[in-house]
Motif scaffolding. Structure first.
Motif, PDB file in Angstrom:
ATOM      1  N   ALA A  28      54.341  47.524  28.729  1.00 25.58           N
ATOM      2  CA  ALA A  28      54.017  47.448  30.153  1.00 25.58           C
ATOM      3  C   ALA A  28      52.743  48.232  30.460  1.00 25.58           C
ATOM      4  O   ALA A  28      51.896  47.774  31.243  1.00 25.58           O
ATOM      5  N   MET A  29      52.593  49.389  29.847  1.00 26.44           N
ATOM      6  CA  MET A  29      51.381  50.176  30.056  1.00 26.44           C
ATOM      7  C   MET A  29      50.158  49.480  29.465  1.00 26.44           C
ATOM      8  O   MET A  29      49.080  49.492  30.068  1.00 26.44           O
ATOM      9  N   PHE A  30      50.302  48.861  28.296  1.00 24.77           N
ATOM     10  CA  PHE A  30      49.199  48.129  27.672  1.00 24.77           C
ATOM     11  C   PHE A  30      48.752  46.952  28.540  1.00 24.77           C
ATOM     12  O   PHE A  30      47.559  46.762  28.784  1.00 24.77           O
ATOM     13  N   VAL A  31      49.715  46.185  29.026  1.00 29.60           N
ATOM     14  CA  VAL A  31      49.391  45.033  29.885  1.00 29.60           C
ATOM     15  C   VAL A  31      48.776  45.513  31.194  1.00 29.60           C
ATOM     16  O   VAL A  31      47.824  44.912  31.703  1.00 29.60           O
ATOM     17  N   GLY A  32      49.278  46.610  31.747  1.00 27.79           N
ATOM     18  CA  GLY A  32      48.703  47.170  32.968  1.00 27.79           C
ATOM     19  C   GLY A  32      47.266  47.615  32.765  1.00 27.79           C
ATOM     20  O   GLY A  32      46.411  47.394  33.631  1.00 27.79           O
ATOM     21  N   LEU A  33      46.978  48.243  31.622  1.00 25.19           N
ATOM     22  CA  LEU A  33      45.613  48.664  31.316  1.00 25.19           C
ATOM     23  C   LEU A  33      44.689  47.454  31.183  1.00 25.19           C
ATOM     24  O   LEU A  33      43.568  47.461  31.710  1.00 25.19           O
ATOM     25  N   LEU A  34      45.131  46.417  30.496  1.00 25.32           N
ATOM     26  CA  LEU A  34      44.320  45.200  30.385  1.00 25.32           C
ATOM     27  C   LEU A  34      44.072  44.566  31.745  1.00 25.32           C
ATOM     28  O   LEU A  34      42.971  44.080  32.023  1.00 25.32           O
ATOM     29  N   ALA A  35      45.081  44.584  32.608  1.00 28.37           N
ATOM     30  CA  ALA A  35      44.917  44.032  33.956  1.00 28.37           C
ATOM     31  C   ALA A  35      43.901  44.843  34.758  1.00 28.37           C
ATOM     32  O   ALA A  35      43.076  44.267  35.480  1.00 28.37           O
ATOM     33  N   LEU A  36      43.941  46.159  34.640  1.00 29.44           N
ATOM     34  CA  LEU A  36      42.971  46.988  35.358  1.00 29.44           C
ATOM     35  C   LEU A  36      41.551  46.771  34.844  1.00 29.44           C
ATOM     36  O   LEU A  36      40.595  46.744  35.620  1.00 29.44           O
ATOM     37  N   ILE A  37      41.406  46.610  33.532  1.00 26.40           N
ATOM     38  CA  ILE A  37      40.082  46.342  32.968  1.00 26.40           C
ATOM     39  C   ILE A  37      39.559  44.992  33.457  1.00 26.40           C
ATOM     40  O   ILE A  37      38.392  44.867  33.852  1.00 26.40           O
ATOM     41  N   ALA A  38      40.419  43.988  33.454  1.00 28.34           N
ATOM     42  CA  ALA A  38      40.006  42.664  33.953  1.00 28.34           C
ATOM     43  C   ALA A  38      39.646  42.737  35.429  1.00 28.34           C
ATOM     44  O   ALA A  38      38.649  42.136  35.867  1.00 28.34           O
ATOM     45  N   LEU A  39      40.429  43.453  36.215  1.00 22.32           N
ATOM     46  CA  LEU A  39      40.136  43.599  37.639  1.00 22.32           C
ATOM     47  C   LEU A  39      38.802  44.311  37.851  1.00 22.32           C
ATOM     48  O   LEU A  39      38.030  43.947  38.739  1.00 22.32           O
ATOM     49  N   TYR A  40      38.505  45.313  37.030  1.00 17.14           N
ATOM     50  CA  TYR A  40      37.217  45.990  37.143  1.00 17.14           C
ATOM     51  C   TYR A  40      36.070  45.014  36.901  1.00 17.14           C
ATOM     52  O   TYR A  40      35.117  44.963  37.676  1.00 17.14           O
ATOM     53  N   PHE A  41      36.150  44.243  35.824  1.00 14.95           N
ATOM     54  CA  PHE A  41      35.051  43.341  35.498  1.00 14.95           C
ATOM     55  C   PHE A  41      34.885  42.254  36.547  1.00 14.95           C
ATOM     56  O   PHE A  41      33.771  41.839  36.846  1.00 14.95           O
ATOM     57  N   VAL A  42      35.978  41.794  37.127  1.00 16.63           N
ATOM     58  CA  VAL A  42      35.870  40.753  38.134  1.00 16.63           C
ATOM     59  C   VAL A  42      35.388  41.330  39.467  1.00 16.63           C
ATOM     60  O   VAL A  42      34.599  40.717  40.170  1.00 16.63           O
ATOM     61  N   SER A  43      35.846  42.525  39.819  1.00 21.41           N
ATOM     62  CA  SER A  43      35.557  43.029  41.156  1.00 21.41           C
ATOM     63  C   SER A  43      34.299  43.903  41.243  1.00 21.41           C
ATOM     64  O   SER A  43      33.566  43.798  42.214  1.00 21.41           O
ATOM     65  N   SER A  44      34.052  44.757  40.291  1.00 18.03           N
ATOM     66  CA  SER A  44      33.005  45.767  40.463  1.00 18.03           C
ATOM     67  C   SER A  44      31.799  45.617  39.552  1.00 18.03           C
ATOM     68  O   SER A  44      30.737  46.128  39.880  1.00 18.03           O
ATOM     69  N   GLU A  45      31.947  45.005  38.401  1.00 20.73           N
ATOM     70  CA  GLU A  45      30.825  44.951  37.455  1.00 20.73           C
ATOM     71  C   GLU A  45      29.660  44.183  38.070  1.00 20.73           C
ATOM     72  O   GLU A  45      29.839  43.178  38.734  1.00 20.73           O
ATOM     73  N   GLN A  46      28.465  44.671  37.822  1.00 21.86           N
ATOM     74  CA  GLN A  46      27.203  44.183  38.372  1.00 21.86           C
ATOM     75  C   GLN A  46      27.086  44.505  39.859  1.00 21.86           C
ATOM     76  O   GLN A  46      26.354  43.873  40.584  1.00 21.86           O
ATOM     77  N   GLY A  47      27.835  45.482  40.277  1.00 22.80           N
ATOM     78  CA  GLY A  47      27.749  45.940  41.658  1.00 22.80           C
ATOM     79  C   GLY A  47      27.326  47.391  41.665  1.00 22.80           C
ATOM     80  O   GLY A  47      26.486  47.824  40.878  1.00 22.80           O
ATOM     81  N   ALA A  48      27.930  48.179  42.529  1.00 24.21           N
ATOM     82  CA  ALA A  48      27.577  49.582  42.653  1.00 24.21           C
ATOM     83  C   ALA A  48      27.997  50.387  41.426  1.00 24.21           C
ATOM     84  O   ALA A  48      27.407  51.415  41.138  1.00 24.21           O
ATOM     85  N   PHE A  49      29.023  49.944  40.714  1.00 25.20           N
ATOM     86  CA  PHE A  49      29.539  50.695  39.566  1.00 25.20           C
ATOM     87  C   PHE A  49      29.284  49.977  38.248  1.00 25.20           C
ATOM     88  O   PHE A  49      30.120  49.993  37.360  1.00 25.20           O
ATOM     89  N   ALA A  50      28.148  49.351  38.107  1.00 22.71           N
ATOM     90  CA  ALA A  50      27.856  48.578  36.904  1.00 22.71           C
ATOM     91  C   ALA A  50      27.772  49.484  35.683  1.00 22.71           C
ATOM     92  O   ALA A  50      27.114  50.519  35.699  1.00 22.71           O
ATOM     93  N   VAL A  51      28.453  49.098  34.617  1.00 27.47           N
ATOM     94  CA  VAL A  51      28.416  49.830  33.360  1.00 27.47           C
ATOM     95  C   VAL A  51      27.412  49.194  32.408  1.00 27.47           C
ATOM     96  O   VAL A  51      26.707  49.878  31.679  1.00 27.47           O
ATOM     97  N   PHE A  52      27.333  47.871  32.422  1.00 28.04           N
ATOM     98  CA  PHE A  52      26.456  47.140  31.517  1.00 28.04           C
ATOM     99  C   PHE A  52      25.262  46.580  32.290  1.00 28.04           C
ATOM    100  O   PHE A  52      25.401  46.100  33.402  1.00 28.04           O
ATOM    101  N   ALA A  53      24.086  46.621  31.667  1.00 30.48           N
ATOM    102  CA  ALA A  53      22.881  46.091  32.297  1.00 30.48           C
ATOM    103  C   ALA A  53      22.839  44.579  32.132  1.00 30.48           C
ATOM    104  O   ALA A  53      23.440  44.011  31.219  1.00 30.48           O
TER     105      ALA A  53
END
Length: 73
Positions: A28-53
């Motif tokens: 459950a923790m592994f699936v939750g972590l994967l869900a949070l990572i996916a949510l980050y990439f869909v919601s925030s990446e290439q925005g104010a909190f971009a990690v990758f150029a």
């Protein structure tokens, strides 16, 4: 069918397996972590909190971003 014949027919029982929380919790923790990572990439990446150029990740998740209601342009 008589009552004696009906009483001799075995009735199937449903056995519900018991799964201890100790076995489910790591998955459950592994699936939750994967869900949070996916949510980050869909919601925030290439925005104010971009990690990758660049815009590669933005283009990969662009339709999912609009589907979930996140504005991107």
């Amino acid at each position: 069918m008589s009552q004696a014949a009906a009483a001799s027919i075995p009735v199937p029982t449903l056995a519900i397996p018991v799964i201890p929380v100790r076995q489910i919790l790591p998955w459950a923790m592994f699936v939750g972590l994967l869900a949070l990572i996916a949510l980050y990439f869909v919601s925030s990446e290439q925005g104010a909190f971009a990690v990758f150029a660049g815009t590669g990740i933005h283009e990969w998740v662009h339709d999912g971003r609009h589907l979930l209601g996140f504005p991107c342009h």
